[in-house]
Design a protein around this motif. Sequence first.
Motif, mmCIF file in Angstrom:
data_model
loop_
_atom_site.group_PDB
_atom_site.id
_atom_site.type_symbol
_atom_site.label_atom_id
_atom_site.label_comp_id
_atom_site.label_asym_id
_atom_site.label_seq_id
_atom_site.Cartn_x
_atom_site.Cartn_y
_atom_site.Cartn_z
ATOM 1 N N SER A 126 41.604 39.001 27.762
ATOM 2 C CA SER A 126 40.337 38.296 27.952
ATOM 3 C C SER A 126 39.151 39.245 27.777
ATOM 4 N N LEU A 127 37.979 38.655 27.645
ATOM 5 C CA LEU A 127 36.783 39.432 27.293
ATOM 6 C C LEU A 127 36.472 40.517 28.323
ATOM 7 N N HIS A 128 36.432 40.131 29.620
ATOM 8 C CA HIS A 128 36.012 41.130 30.596
ATOM 9 C C HIS A 128 37.077 42.200 30.778
ATOM 10 N N ARG A 129 38.326 41.841 30.508
ATOM 11 C CA ARG A 129 39.368 42.860 30.572
ATOM 12 C C ARG A 129 39.255 43.843 29.431
ATOM 13 N N HIS A 211 40.995 41.196 41.046
ATOM 14 C CA HIS A 211 41.549 42.533 41.179
ATOM 15 C C HIS A 211 41.171 43.453 40.036
ATOM 16 N N SER A 212 40.723 42.878 38.923
ATOM 17 C CA SER A 212 40.538 43.749 37.768
ATOM 18 C C SER A 212 39.433 44.772 38.011
ATOM 19 N N TYR A 214 38.657 45.973 41.046
ATOM 20 C CA TYR A 214 39.307 46.897 41.971
ATOM 21 C C TYR A 214 40.212 47.854 41.201
ATOM 22 N N TYR A 215 40.955 47.277 40.249
ATOM 23 C CA TYR A 215 41.840 48.054 39.378
ATOM 24 C C TYR A 215 41.064 49.145 38.668
ATOM 25 N N LEU A 216 39.952 48.732 38.077
ATOM 26 C CA LEU A 216 39.167 49.660 37.274
ATOM 27 C C LEU A 216 38.664 50.813 38.141
ATOM 28 N N ILE A 217 38.132 50.482 39.322
ATOM 29 C CA ILE A 217 37.598 51.516 40.209
ATOM 30 C C ILE A 217 38.701 52.470 40.634
ATOM 31 N N LYS A 218 39.861 51.888 40.974
ATOM 32 C CA LYS A 218 40.976 52.696 41.426
ATOM 33 C C LYS A 218 41.476 53.640 40.327
#
Lengths: 233, 122
Positions: A126-129, A211-212, A214-218
């Motif tokens: 998807s776009l934001h991913r 979560h995406s 959160y995922y990115l920050i992590k």
Amino acid sequence: MKLLVLIPAFNEENTISDVIEETKKNLPEADILVVNDGSTDRTKQILSNHKNIKALHLPFNMGIGGAIWTGFNFFCKKDYELLVRIDGDGQHPPAQARSLIEPLLKKEADLVIGSRFIKREGYLSSLHRRGGIKLLNILTAFLLKKEITDNTSGFRAYSRRAANLLRKDYPFDYPEPIEVYLLSQKGLKIKEIPTEMKEREGGVSSISLMHSYYYLIKVLLTILVNFLYGGKK
Amino acid sequence: MNPYPISPIQIVSITFSIFLLVLIAILIRKKKIREEYAILWILIFLIFLLLSIFRGAIDTISSLLGIQYQPASLFLILIASLFLLTFHFSLVISDMKKKINHLAMTLSILEESLSEEEKNSS
């Protein structure tokens, strides 16, 4: 070359059989290991009906990193030489798995990543991913002086050396981008080859919309810590 | 030594600190809490006991830190201690999670080799 195909599966009752059959068809010489990551659906029963596969059943859901890590440990315990990861949700085409192994056999790389973004065909997320993936790529290019077009792709092949290094200190939560860092820091070669992926046929992504971020920050945190720490050594 | 007469709040806080220290000691004796986890608690209760006995200490700390409202330094010490404790727990939990994952991984591989052996023998 003893080849192991690692299929992590969490609640994939609708797709897991197809993935196994496709893999058997395309890589008949390989042993298939499915790591059932504490599924609560019928995944376990379905696996017990399949013959000639190995299955590990984790007693609770460890997350994708935990399942991969378990697979790495199994792989290193036995005398396999090459490992291919194909996700149990049907996103990764087993038909293209052989092209992942080629660079390993030629000793051109220790980690081969199947990238969606070299040819830009098939399902591209998807776009934001894609935005998150882009950001990761910019950071990778900056920190490692290396271009990885699809850092989050889980369609990968590993040499024994790579698997052995990764299993010792594995990033449990969201492992794909971190693998690239860990292996680059140790001086292992990484190669990308073009692949096509499908939109997941079943199951739920390990990274939901909420979560995406959160995922990115992590992931960014892990990369930065790794980079600073690894740089000092 | 102590220029102030003992106040009711001092009696309460001294009694409470001693009570908590005794409680920890009993728990360690009964093996309900491991020594390594009790050390931080004992340290913190000791600090509070000392602060309760020597009332002037808070004033001294406040003036050293430039805190005008003395109770604020008490809260500062309290919050800092709690931070330390929760941080300690995060460390312990992370370590336990790592060990649990290792157990689960080993268990699943053992189970597999066991069922493999059963298949071969039957």
